[in-house]
Write a protein that holds these residues in place. Structure first.
Motif, short mmCIF file in Angstrom:
data_model
loop_
_atom_site.label_atom_id
_atom_site.label_comp_id
_atom_site.label_asym_id
_atom_site.label_seq_id
_atom_site.Cartn_x
_atom_site.Cartn_y
_atom_site.Cartn_z
N LYS A 183 -5.47 -1.95 0.06
CA LYS A 183 -7.12 -1.85 1.03
C LYS A 183 -7.81 -2.36 0.44
O LYS A 183 -8.46 -1.48 -0.58
CB LYS A 183 -6.80 -1.13 1.87
N TRP A 184 -8.72 -3.15 0.72
CA TRP A 184 -9.81 -2.78 -0.27
C TRP A 184 -10.82 -1.83 -0.18
O TRP A 184 -11.64 -1.46 -1.32
CB TRP A 184 -11.10 -3.94 0.80
N PHE A 185 -10.47 -0.77 0.40
CA PHE A 185 -11.29 0.57 0.18
C PHE A 185 -9.95 1.52 -0.53
O PHE A 185 -10.16 2.32 -1.27
CB PHE A 185 -11.79 1.35 1.23
N LEU A 186 -8.93 0.90 -0.74
CA LEU A 186 -8.52 1.24 -1.72
C LEU A 186 -7.36 0.70 -2.61
O LEU A 186 -6.34 0.48 -2.52
CB LEU A 186 -7.09 2.39 -1.06
N PRO A 187 -8.22 0.08 -3.86
CA PRO A 187 -8.31 -1.05 -4.49
C PRO A 187 -7.18 -1.26 -5.62
O PRO A 187 -6.56 -1.78 -5.86
CB PRO A 187 -9.06 -1.37 -5.16
N TRP A 188 -6.96 0.23 -5.80
CA TRP A 188 -5.38 0.70 -6.92
C TRP A 188 -4.30 0.09 -6.86
O TRP A 188 -3.25 0.50 -6.90
CB TRP A 188 -5.88 1.98 -7.31
N ARG A 189 -4.39 0.37 -4.58
CA ARG A 189 -2.91 0.25 -4.66
C ARG A 189 -2.70 -1.29 -4.33
O ARG A 189 -3.70 -1.73 -4.92
CB ARG A 189 -3.07 0.63 -2.97
N GLY A 190 -1.32 -1.40 -4.11
CA GLY A 190 -0.66 -2.89 -4.32
C GLY A 190 0.35 -3.74 -5.02
O GLY A 190 0.72 -4.51 -5.35
N THR A 191 0.33 -2.67 -5.95
CA THR A 191 1.48 -2.80 -7.40
C THR A 191 2.30 -3.39 -6.81
O THR A 191 3.02 -2.80 -6.40
CB THR A 191 0.96 -2.33 -8.40
N TRP A 192 3.16 -4.57 -7.15
CA TRP A 192 4.59 -4.38 -6.31
C TRP A 192 5.32 -4.23 -7.63
O TRP A 192 5.72 -4.94 -9.10
CB TRP A 192 4.81 -5.82 -6.23
N ASP A 193 6.35 -3.17 -8.01
CA ASP A 193 7.17 -3.01 -8.88
C ASP A 193 8.39 -3.01 -8.05
O ASP A 193 9.00 -1.98 -7.54
CB ASP A 193 6.96 -2.02 -9.44
N GLU A 194 9.81 -4.36 -8.40
CA GLU A 194 10.71 -3.53 -7.72
C GLU A 194 11.49 -3.21 -8.34
O GLU A 194 12.33 -2.33 -7.42
CB GLU A 194 11.16 -5.42 -8.19
#
Length: 230
Positions: A183-194
Motif C-alpha cells: 500500500k502506498w501508506f505501507l511502502p515496506w510491505r509487498g515483498t514476495w518470498d516463496e
C-alpha cells in the motif's frame, strides 16, 4: 600392473608432490580403473581444478608410467558489474568472493545465486544475471564480469483468494503474517518470498483445521504480472 612413475602436467600453484599425495597414485600401487576414478574424485574434492585427466603414457614389463593432467581454476583478479543500478559496493557485500582467492565454478554459481536473492529481496523478481571470465592482470588470474539485467521492480499489490466460502478475505489475509499487500501508506510491505509464503500456507491450514475444516488445502497458487509489469 603396478604404477612405476607418476608425473603431473598443467599445475602451477599446487606442487607435483601435493597432487600425487592427494590422488594417492603412488609408485608401486596396483593400478585399476577403480583406483584411477578414486584418484580423480580425491583431486576434485580439493576444488582447485577445472579439469582432471589421468592416463597411462607408457607400459613396461614391470608396470606403467602414469600422467596426471590438471587444469587449475584461476585466481580471482577483480570483479566488475555492468547493467546494475545498485551500487557495486552493495553488490560486493552480498557475495563471498575475495580478490586473490581460487575461483571455482561453485564459487561463481554461489555468487550468482546470492546476487539473485539480494535483488529479489529488493523486489526485482525478473532479474537475470550472467557472467564472463576474462584474462586477469597476472598469469593464471581472471577478472569476473557480472552482466545484470535488473528488470522492473515488482511489488505484491493484490492478493486474490478464490474458494473461501466460510472464511472472509479479511480473516484469510490476517493469517498471512509474512505475505502482505503493498500500500502506498505501507511502502515496506509487498515483498514476495516463496519460502515465507509456504510458511504462511501452513499457518492458513492450521487456522482452518482449528475451525473444524479438516479437509482444507490450498489447491493452487499463481503469480500474475499486471499489464504494465509493475
Amino acid at each position: 600392473m603396478v604404477i612405476l612413475t607418476t608425473t603431473v602436467e598443467g599445475n602451477s600453484r599446487l606442487s607435483e608432490d601435493d597432487i600425487i599425495r592427494n590422488s594417492r597414485l603412488f609408485m608401486g600401487i596396483e593400478l585399476t580403473g577403480e583406483v584411477i576414478q578414486k584418484g580423480i574424485k580425491r583431486l576434485h574434492k580439493l576444488d582447485r581444478f577445472k579439469d582432471i585427466q589421468i592416463s597411462v603414457i607408457s607400459e613396461e614389463n614391470e608396470g606403467v608410467n602414469l600422467l596426471i593432467y590438471v587444469e587449475e581454476y584461476p585466481v580471482l583478479d577483480n570483479i566488475n558489474f555492468s547493467g546494475n543500478n545498485k551500487s557495486e559496493k552493495k553488490l560486493k557485500e552480498n557475495i563471498s568472493l575475495t580478490k586473490g582467492q581460487i575461483l571455482s565454478d561453485n564459487d561463481i554459481a554461489n555468487a550468482v545465486q546470492s546476487l539473485i536473492v539480494f535483488y529479489k529481496s529488493k523486489h526485482y523478481h525478473q532479474v537475470s544475471i550472467t557472467y564472463e571470465l576474462i584474462e586477469g592482470s597476472i598469469e593464471g588470474s581472471s577478472t569476473l564480469n557480472f552482466k545484470i539485467k535488473e528488470g522492473e521492480k515488482l511489488k505484491l499489490k493484490k492478493i486474490i483468494i478464490n474458494g473461501n466460502e466460510s472464511i472472509s478475505d479479511f480473516y484469510f489475509k490476517r493469517q498471512l503474517s509474512e505475505t502482505k499487500e503493498w500500500k502506498w501508506f505501507l511502502p515496506w510491505r509487498g515483498t514476495w518470498d516463496e519460502d515465507k509464503f509456504d510458511s504462511d500456507i501452513v499457518s492458513i491450514s492450521t487456522y482452518y483445521h482449528n475451525k473444524g475444516y479438516r479437509d482444507f488445502y490450498v489447491k493452487q497458487k499463481q503469480l500474475y504480472l499486471s499489464e504494465n509489469n509493475k
